[in-house]
Scaffold this motif. Sequence first.
Motif, PDB file in Angstrom:
ATOM      1  N   ASP A  76      -3.090  -9.711  13.619  1.00 36.32           N
ATOM      2  CA  ASP A  76      -1.752  -9.171  13.900  1.00 36.32           C
ATOM      3  C   ASP A  76      -1.000  -8.837  12.615  1.00 36.32           C
ATOM      4  OD1 ASP A  76      -2.117  -9.504  16.631  1.00 36.32           O
ATOM      5  OD2 ASP A  76      -1.347 -11.567  16.589  1.00 36.32           O
ATOM      6  N   LEU A  77      -1.520  -9.271  11.484  1.00 33.37           N
ATOM      7  CA  LEU A  77      -0.815  -9.090  10.207  1.00 33.37           C
ATOM      8  C   LEU A  77      -1.041  -7.669   9.670  1.00 33.37           C
ATOM      9  CD1 LEU A  77      -1.852 -12.534   8.726  1.00 33.37           C
ATOM     10  CD2 LEU A  77       0.446 -11.901   9.474  1.00 33.37           C
ATOM     11  N   ASP A  78       0.035  -7.063   9.222  1.00 31.98           N
ATOM     12  CA  ASP A  78      -0.038  -5.687   8.720  1.00 31.98           C
ATOM     13  C   ASP A  78       0.465  -5.659   7.278  1.00 31.98           C
ATOM     14  OD1 ASP A  78      -0.179  -2.966   8.377  1.00 31.98           O
ATOM     15  OD2 ASP A  78       1.637  -2.531   9.535  1.00 31.98           O
ATOM     16  N   TYR A  79      -0.487  -5.707   6.333  1.00 32.37           N
ATOM     17  CA  TYR A  79      -0.143  -5.744   4.909  1.00 32.37           C
ATOM     18  C   TYR A  79      -0.471  -4.405   4.243  1.00 32.37           C
ATOM     19  CZ  TYR A  79      -0.337 -10.890   5.506  1.00 32.37           C
ATOM     20  OH  TYR A  79      -0.151 -12.185   5.918  1.00 32.37           O
ATOM     21  N   TYR A  80       0.093  -4.204   3.063  1.00 37.79           N
ATOM     22  CA  TYR A  80      -0.397  -3.173   2.136  1.00 37.79           C
ATOM     23  C   TYR A  80      -0.646  -3.923   0.822  1.00 37.79           C
ATOM     24  CZ  TYR A  80      -1.473   1.536   0.664  1.00 37.79           C
ATOM     25  OH  TYR A  80      -2.147   2.675   0.258  1.00 37.79           O
ATOM     26  N   PRO A  81      -1.869  -4.466   0.666  1.00 32.99           N
ATOM     27  CA  PRO A  81      -2.125  -5.398  -0.450  1.00 32.99           C
ATOM     28  C   PRO A  81      -2.230  -4.685  -1.807  1.00 32.99           C
ATOM     29  CG  PRO A  81      -3.684  -5.709   1.381  1.00 32.99           C
ATOM     30  CD  PRO A  81      -3.009  -4.389   1.579  1.00 32.99           C
ATOM     31  N   LEU A  82      -1.262  -4.948  -2.665  1.00 34.41           N
ATOM     32  CA  LEU A  82      -1.257  -4.417  -4.026  1.00 34.41           C
ATOM     33  C   LEU A  82      -0.843  -5.531  -4.987  1.00 34.41           C
ATOM     34  CD1 LEU A  82       0.713  -1.085  -3.383  1.00 34.41           C
ATOM     35  CD2 LEU A  82      -1.753  -1.264  -3.804  1.00 34.41           C
ATOM     36  N   LEU A  83      -1.336  -5.441  -6.230  1.00 33.47           N
ATOM     37  CA  LEU A  83      -0.922  -6.411  -7.248  1.00 33.47           C
ATOM     38  C   LEU A  83       0.470  -6.097  -7.779  1.00 33.47           C
ATOM     39  CD1 LEU A  83      -4.095  -6.934  -9.480  1.00 33.47           C
ATOM     40  CD2 LEU A  83      -3.096  -8.555  -7.869  1.00 33.47           C
ATOM     41  N   LYS A  84       0.790  -4.807  -7.808  1.00 29.82           N
ATOM     42  CA  LYS A  84       2.097  -4.385  -8.320  1.00 29.82           C
ATOM     43  C   LYS A  84       2.499  -3.105  -7.591  1.00 29.82           C
ATOM     44  CE  LYS A  84       0.033  -1.904 -12.247  1.00 29.82           C
ATOM     45  NZ  LYS A  84      -0.047  -1.761 -13.698  1.00 29.82           N
ATOM     46  N   VAL A  85       3.690  -2.647  -7.834  1.00 28.32           N
ATOM     47  CA  VAL A  85       4.211  -1.452  -7.177  1.00 28.32           C
ATOM     48  C   VAL A  85       3.341  -0.230  -7.500  1.00 28.32           C
ATOM     49  CG1 VAL A  85       6.170   0.160  -7.189  1.00 28.32           C
ATOM     50  CG2 VAL A  85       6.576  -2.299  -7.079  1.00 28.32           C
ATOM     51  N   GLY A  86       3.070   0.585  -6.485  1.00 32.20           N
ATOM     52  CA  GLY A  86       2.408   1.872  -6.702  1.00 32.20           C
ATOM     53  C   GLY A  86       0.989   1.949  -6.191  1.00 32.20           C
ATOM     54  N   ASP A  87       0.672   3.081  -5.530  1.00 35.04           N
ATOM     55  CA  ASP A  87      -0.697   3.363  -5.135  1.00 35.04           C
ATOM     56  C   ASP A  87      -0.999   4.826  -5.386  1.00 35.04           C
ATOM     57  OD1 ASP A  87      -3.228   2.710  -4.357  1.00 35.04           O
ATOM     58  OD2 ASP A  87      -2.826   2.648  -2.207  1.00 35.04           O
ATOM     59  N   ARG A  88      -2.312   5.135  -5.341  1.00 32.99           N
ATOM     60  CA  ARG A  88      -2.769   6.479  -5.691  1.00 32.99           C
ATOM     61  C   ARG A  88      -3.337   7.233  -4.489  1.00 32.99           C
ATOM     62  NH1 ARG A  88      -7.182   4.838  -9.903  1.00 32.99           N
ATOM     63  NH2 ARG A  88      -7.277   2.933  -8.660  1.00 32.99           N
ATOM     64  N   PHE A  89      -3.910   6.508  -3.523  1.00 31.15           N
ATOM     65  CA  PHE A  89      -4.604   7.108  -2.387  1.00 31.15           C
ATOM     66  C   PHE A  89      -4.823   6.016  -1.346  1.00 31.15           C
ATOM     67  CE2 PHE A  89      -8.803   7.425  -0.333  1.00 31.15           C
ATOM     68  CZ  PHE A  89      -8.723   8.667   0.276  1.00 31.15           C
TER      69      PHE A  89
END
Length: 418
Positions: A309-322
Amino acid sequence: MNLYLGIDFGTSGARGVVIDEEGSCIQAQVRYPFQDSPGAVTPKIWQEALFVLVEQIPDQLRREIKAIAINGTSSTVLLVDAVGNPVDAPLLYNDARGSLVLEHLKSIAPPNHTVLSATSSLAKLLWMRQLPSFNEARYFLHQADWLAFLLHGQLGISDYHNALKLGYDVEELKYPEWLENLQIPIQLPKVLTPGTPIAELHPEIADKFGFQRDCLVCAGTTDSIAAFLASGAKSPGEAVTSLGSTLVLKLLSRTRVEDARYGIYSHRLGDLWLTGGASNTGGAVLKQFFTKAELESLSREIDASKASDLDYYPLLKVGDRFPINDPNLPPRLSPRPDNPVEFLHGLLESIARIEARGYELLQQMGADNLSHVYTAGGGAANDTWTTIRARYLQIPVIASVYTEAAYGTALLAMGEQE
């Protein structure tokens, strides 16, 4: 016996693989883990890693090596002086300081071009122009270019996999006019087909390590393309997901797909195109919360047939590329349940969702329909994660026969791929 050496410089360390001329037998594997975080790794450490790796290969095998190729992380770049010494710290693959020059770059490059990303090689180069050290620089090189230079001694040579994000036109095989018009006052690399012999080993290096004097150093590639070459994928619709520190998708397609709005770009691969993108999510986030042993034991407790049920956007720090190209995208890692099994389940599911969204996007943009996904990188060994990913992708997901990018680079040295 003729042998071939592939060397892989990834985010967590360097590896070397020696293969025979059939490509079916690995004669030696050597490793050099980086003790520091990737951001603390310097050219001096790269150089040390390169020569420690070479030294670890048994003497009798070194004497039989006919050619060497090196891969590096895409868009990891540095400025060097007239004799190849770095004049400043390199900018690593995920360094987004180029965001400061993006508006300027948008006025120069064609709309939605691959270079229109905060982490592209060209964005980094334009940012580096304002450094005091730029006046000392004579060449702009990618990580793989500089490491190969340490072996063959010729400056200013790259390959068209590394040079793609510098703006090199991989269809016309030349620098485009809009890039030439920038009149950058240092030498851009001469670009060769990956795997092309550049020169023989520097005699001093050949003698020091017991190589034959006529051992060739070949133009290299990037780490994720090397992982693709290692997988054995050859047909349109086949793809490779590299589950290392980051998440990299590569889908073999008859159609070239490029769109900087989504961080999508295509590498040339013979008569086909290797279309894909790289996300900052991946194993590095998992390692922030779990040890390797915990990842293995907790994964076994997850019921991979059930969705989290958990909805994450796992990142170490701010910002993604794709598949979301947004330097300001915030990490989403809450709520965090008390049960570590549930938390890991949520993380693995969320990364799998990002992977599935990436492949959906590539197909929406015109790439061939996905038929198989091979998995490379450390995550390939996690059976629970594989089951979760297959549930999202709805196609066969299997581990690559050879998962080491260094193996793919050894094939390049042998002339088997390009």
